[in-house]
Design a protein around this motif. Sequence first.
Motif, PDB file in Angstrom:
ATOM      1  N   UNK A 276       0.732  13.445   9.427  1.00 32.67           N
ATOM      2  CA  UNK A 276       0.746  13.696  10.864  1.00 32.67           C
ATOM      3  C   UNK A 276       1.463  15.002  11.169  1.00 32.67           C
ATOM      4  N   UNK A 277       2.689  15.144  10.676  1.00 28.96           N
ATOM      5  CA  UNK A 277       3.435  16.375  10.954  1.00 28.96           C
ATOM      6  C   UNK A 277       3.210  17.386   9.821  1.00 28.96           C
ATOM      7  N   UNK A 278       3.649  18.612  10.039  1.00 29.59           N
ATOM      8  CA  UNK A 278       3.396  19.678   9.068  1.00 29.59           C
ATOM      9  C   UNK A 278       4.022  19.389   7.711  1.00 29.59           C
ATOM     10  N   UNK A 279       5.224  18.806   7.712  1.00 32.62           N
ATOM     11  CA  UNK A 279       5.882  18.493   6.437  1.00 32.62           C
ATOM     12  C   UNK A 279       5.041  17.515   5.628  1.00 32.62           C
ATOM     13  N   UNK A 280       4.476  16.514   6.282  1.00 32.76           N
ATOM     14  CA  UNK A 280       3.637  15.533   5.587  1.00 32.76           C
ATOM     15  C   UNK A 280       2.344  16.167   5.100  1.00 32.76           C
ATOM     16  N   UNK A 281       1.750  17.026   5.911  1.00 30.79           N
ATOM     17  CA  UNK A 281       0.504  17.690   5.508  1.00 30.79           C
ATOM     18  C   UNK A 281       0.731  18.590   4.301  1.00 30.79           C
ATOM     19  N   UNK A 282       1.852  19.322   4.290  1.00 35.40           N
ATOM     20  CA  UNK A 282       2.172  20.181   3.141  1.00 35.40           C
ATOM     21  C   UNK A 282       2.403  19.330   1.901  1.00 35.40           C
ATOM     22  N   UNK A 283       3.140  18.225   2.076  1.00 29.76           N
ATOM     23  CA  UNK A 283       3.419  17.339   0.947  1.00 29.76           C
ATOM     24  C   UNK A 283       2.111  16.813   0.357  1.00 29.76           C
ATOM     25  N   UNK A 284       1.211  16.319   1.205  1.00 34.63           N
ATOM     26  CA  UNK A 284      -0.057  15.767   0.713  1.00 34.63           C
ATOM     27  C   UNK A 284      -0.909  16.842   0.042  1.00 34.63           C
ATOM     28  N   UNK A 285      -0.857  18.062   0.557  1.00 40.08           N
ATOM     29  CA  UNK A 285      -1.597  19.149  -0.083  1.00 40.08           C
ATOM     30  C   UNK A 285      -1.040  19.437  -1.474  1.00 40.08           C
ATOM     31  N   UNK A 286       0.273  19.356  -1.612  1.00 44.44           N
ATOM     32  CA  UNK A 286       0.908  19.615  -2.909  1.00 44.44           C
ATOM     33  C   UNK A 286       0.603  18.522  -3.928  1.00 44.44           C
ATOM     34  N   UNK A 287       0.571  17.261  -3.505  1.00 40.24           N
ATOM     35  CA  UNK A 287       0.360  16.165  -4.457  1.00 40.24           C
ATOM     36  C   UNK A 287      -1.112  15.858  -4.685  1.00 40.24           C
ATOM     37  N   UNK A 288      -1.999  16.473  -3.916  1.00 46.26           N
ATOM     38  CA  UNK A 288      -3.419  16.162  -4.060  1.00 46.26           C
ATOM     39  C   UNK A 288      -4.104  16.995  -5.129  1.00 46.26           C
ATOM     40  N   UNK A 289      -3.344  17.789  -5.870  1.00 41.97           N
ATOM     41  CA  UNK A 289      -3.933  18.563  -6.954  1.00 41.97           C
ATOM     42  C   UNK A 289      -4.452  17.586  -7.994  1.00 41.97           C
TER      43      UNK A 289
ATOM     44  N   UNK B 235       0.830  -1.198   0.000  1.00 41.54           N
ATOM     45  CA  UNK B 235       0.000   0.000   0.000  1.00 41.54           C
ATOM     46  C   UNK B 235       0.872   1.259   0.000  1.00 41.54           C
ATOM     47  N   UNK B 236       1.900   1.269   0.837  1.00 46.47           N
ATOM     48  CA  UNK B 236       2.803   2.429   0.887  1.00 46.47           C
ATOM     49  C   UNK B 236       3.492   2.628  -0.459  1.00 46.47           C
ATOM     50  N   UNK B 237       3.933   1.538  -1.077  1.00 45.21           N
ATOM     51  CA  UNK B 237       4.594   1.642  -2.386  1.00 45.21           C
ATOM     52  C   UNK B 237       3.633   2.200  -3.436  1.00 45.21           C
ATOM     53  N   UNK B 238       2.377   1.745  -3.416  1.00 41.35           N
ATOM     54  CA  UNK B 238       1.393   2.253  -4.373  1.00 41.35           C
ATOM     55  C   UNK B 238       1.115   3.735  -4.139  1.00 41.35           C
ATOM     56  N   UNK B 239       1.023   4.131  -2.884  1.00 42.41           N
ATOM     57  CA  UNK B 239       0.813   5.550  -2.571  1.00 42.41           C
ATOM     58  C   UNK B 239       1.985   6.377  -3.091  1.00 42.41           C
ATOM     59  N   UNK B 240       3.191   5.894  -2.852  1.00 43.54           N
ATOM     60  CA  UNK B 240       4.370   6.637  -3.289  1.00 43.54           C
ATOM     61  C   UNK B 240       4.410   6.743  -4.813  1.00 43.54           C
ATOM     62  N   UNK B 241       4.019   5.688  -5.502  1.00 44.21           N
ATOM     63  CA  UNK B 241       3.955   5.756  -6.974  1.00 44.21           C
ATOM     64  C   UNK B 241       2.966   6.827  -7.404  1.00 44.21           C
ATOM     65  N   UNK B 242       1.815   6.868  -6.735  1.00 45.78           N
ATOM     66  CA  UNK B 242       0.803   7.867  -7.065  1.00 45.78           C
ATOM     67  C   UNK B 242       1.309   9.284  -6.804  1.00 45.78           C
ATOM     68  N   UNK B 243       2.250   9.424  -5.886  1.00 46.77           N
ATOM     69  CA  UNK B 243       2.813  10.732  -5.556  1.00 46.77           C
ATOM     70  C   UNK B 243       3.986  11.101  -6.455  1.00 46.77           C
ATOM     71  N   UNK B 244       4.299  10.268  -7.441  1.00 47.23           N
ATOM     72  CA  UNK B 244       5.354  10.596  -8.390  1.00 47.23           C
ATOM     73  C   UNK B 244       6.640   9.815  -8.245  1.00 47.23           C
TER      74      UNK B 244
END
Length: 156
Positions: free
Chosen positions: A109-122, A13-22
């Motif tokens: 969970x942390x701010x870095x992760x939240x910013x990252x998810x906001x950037x890739x969720x476009x 699941x983590x690998x698939x998520x990471x693929x989806x994130x580029x």
Amino acid sequence: MQYISTPHQAELNAAERMKAWGFADAVATTGGSDGGVDVRSRDALAQVKFKGAVAGRPEMQQLYGAAAGGSQRLFFFSASGYSDQAIQYADQVGILLMTYDPLGEVDGVNQAAKRFLADVSVSPAAVEAPTDWKLVCALTAILIVVLSVTILLWWP
């Protein structure tokens, strides 16, 4: 999405998520000692904690050490959350902390992760594709010529 019921499914699941994130080359490691890395990519490394207690600072240090000063982005996926010390350490060294539910949905969970998810969720639909105007002009010119010839041949 399949219900996550094993550590290996969590890693996939983590690998698939990471693929989806580029991180297109993200691959879950299989079996054996992984040295603190469960998913590898040229540009990212991830540790995945399936069940049990919250992830602590020692696990964060193990992942950070596995990167050995490289430039890869570091992710930590946990089903059970993180200790305060783990979050503080991750913030200091730049590890993106994610939690996931049994269906594989991921939250930062942390701010870095939240910013990252906001950037890739476009949404891909929200990103305008580049237009090749030379091709558009050439096809338009061809269409005009074809229509003109057709009209001239069929006009009484």
